[in-house]
Design an enzyme around this catalytic site. Structure first.
Site, PDB file in Angstrom:
ATOM      1  CE1 TYR A 133      -4.035  -1.231  -0.602  1.00  0.00           C
ATOM      2  CE2 TYR A 133      -4.738  -0.014   1.321  1.00  0.00           C
ATOM      3  CZ  TYR A 133      -5.039  -0.741   0.207  1.00  0.00           C
ATOM      4  OH  TYR A 133      -6.343  -0.977  -0.106  1.00  0.00           O
ATOM      5  CG  ASP A 176       2.193 -21.011   2.027  1.00  0.00           C
ATOM      6  OD1 ASP A 176       2.445 -20.654   3.190  1.00  0.00           O
ATOM      7  OD2 ASP A 176       3.014 -21.625   1.326  1.00  0.00           O
ATOM      8  CE  LYS A 221       5.502 -17.864   1.200  1.00  0.00           C
ATOM      9  NZ  LYS A 221       5.097 -19.264   1.386  1.00  0.00           N
ATOM     10  CG  ASP A 235      -6.271  -7.297  -1.120  1.00  0.00           C
ATOM     11  OD1 ASP A 235      -7.500  -7.304  -0.893  1.00  0.00           O
ATOM     12  OD2 ASP A 235      -5.784  -6.770  -2.138  1.00  0.00           O
TER      13      ASP A 235
END
Length: 421
Positions: A150, A286, A220, A310
């Site tokens: 962002y 994930d 992540k 998101d």
């Protein structure tokens, strides 16, 4: 007499009985869903307080309506109103095509420093879902709203900026992993300690205040060790430093098990029983998306960075009926500024058809009322939504997925909600 909502010296909101709340009806289907939603809001406030409290709605312009009126997509007076009145609500806005603003929503979040994108996800009985047990999905997502992608730091291949940055990376820092340097575009992903901590602090405090069992840091960090990995580490350090007597971290749990010579296992219920503390844990992004399908009951409050958030928020929304019924808010818990909004797009081909589901705006309104401390209004509306959907009186998006349902227009759905308050 109408008055402004203010922030008290103790950090809590002072909400008068007749607060002024700015609104943007939105573009495309915005006018249809806003006109339905505001009738439900006003009826619920009247039913809850019998005239003692009432909202003074103040329209401000943004998006296509503002551009058509004065040639500006986001007039300064609209931004000033959002700051002055602290709390506002909006429908979906058109993103201008071409140069200038990347996104009006991004601009609002960045300019007002609305660092938390808050997305609760919970199933209403009767809403069509691809899940076998959608009732197990009950999560609140805290998505960081000002950093990560962002921040918008990107340079297109062939530009002077990308050539200079590429040269710096290769010659100064010895980067050898740019596979195709002649055509590469580059982006920078900022993740700060301050930005991470304020988001995670809000998530932990929310879990404590609402008696939620856990906060999961979704990241992540196995690949992006110094950004997403740092986010995870900041979260654990913050929890242990600022909430020591209210939380129990996965780090503490594993250390205790190892000290006792025991195998480390996820015995979350045992941990929770140790004084009823909130459990702080983490999950690779994930793997979390997989577990959110297989074992959603294991997750409650989620704290994550912008891009992960998101993906996660829309994926979870799909599990309970889609973004047409997904509420959202953008909040700065330090200044009190908050914008509540529909989470879907403008759907311009359905504009002025009085057919679309207004539930995203309506349920965002319940978040707004909870934020204001008008919980009685929020409860009335959520119960009415639940009762109406359970009776299979729905708009076209749900009607085509249900058997023996009654199809109603946007305005008729609002009428049914008001009847069921």
């Amino acid at each position: 007499m109408a008055d402004k909502i203010t922030l008290g010296s103790n950090g809590s909101l002072n909400v008068p009985n007749h607060p002024v709340i700015p609104f943007i009806e939105g573009d495309g289907i915005g006018p249809d869903i806003w006109s339905a939603s505001v009738r439900v809001f006003d009826a619920a406030v009247e039913k809850a307080y019998g005239g003692e409290r009432k909202i003074e709605w103040k329209e401000v312009l943004a998006g296509q309506k503002a551009f058509d009126a004065n040639g500006e997509w986001m007039p300064q007076e609209t931004m000033d109103a959002f700051r002055e009145y602290l709390i506002s609500i909006k429908g979906p806005l058109t993103t201008p095509v071409g140069g200038g603003i990347r996104s009006l929503n991004v601009m609002l979040r960045q300019t007002l420093d609305l660092y938390t994108c808050l997305r609760p996800v919970k199933h209403f009985e009767g809403v069509p879902s691809p899940m076998w047990h959608p009732e197990n999905v009950d999560m609140v997502i805290f998505r960081e709203n000002t950093e990560d992608i962002y921040a918008g730091i990107e340079y297109m291949h062939g530009s002077e900026e990308v050539d200079e940055l590429k040269t710096l990376l290769i010659e100064k820092f010895g980067v050898k992993s740019i596979r195709f340097p002649d055509t590469v575009s580059l982006g920078i992903k900022p993740v700060s300690k301050e930005g991470s901590e304020r988001l995670i602090r809000s998530a932990i405090q929310y879990a404590i205040d609402h008696k939620k069992p856990s906060v999961t840091l979704v990241h992540k960090g196995n690949i992006m060790k110094f950004t997403e990995g740092a986010f995870k580490q900041y979260g654990y350090e913050l929890a242990e430093r600022e909430f020591a007597d209210q939380v129990y971290t996965w780090n503490q749990w594993t250390a205790t098990k190892k000290e006792n010579g025991e195998d480390v296992a996820n015995e979350e219920m045992k941990v929770a029983a140790m004084g009823g503390r909130v459990i702080i844990k983490d999950s690779i992004a994930d793997n979390f998306l997989q577990q959110a399908l297989l074992a959603p009951q294991d997750y409650s409050v989620i704290a994550t960075l912008n891009l992960n958030g998101d993906y996660v928020s829309d994926a979870l929304a799909a599990q309970v009926g889609g973004i047409g019924i997904a509420p959202g808010a953008n909040i700065n818990f330090q200044t009190g500024n908050a914008i509540f909004e529909a989470t879907h797009g403008t759907a311009p081909r359905f504009a002025n058809t009085d057919t679309m589901n207004p539930s995203s705006v309506i349920l965002s309104g319940t978040m707004m009322f909870d934020y204001m401390g008008w919980n009685e209004v929020s409860d009335l509306i959520k119960n009415a939504v639940s009762k109406t959907i359970k009776a299979k009186t729905v708009t076209i998006d749900f009607h085509k997925l249900m058997k023996d349902a009654t199809l109603c227009k946007t305005s008729e759905f609002a009428n049914q909600l008001i009847k069921n308050l």
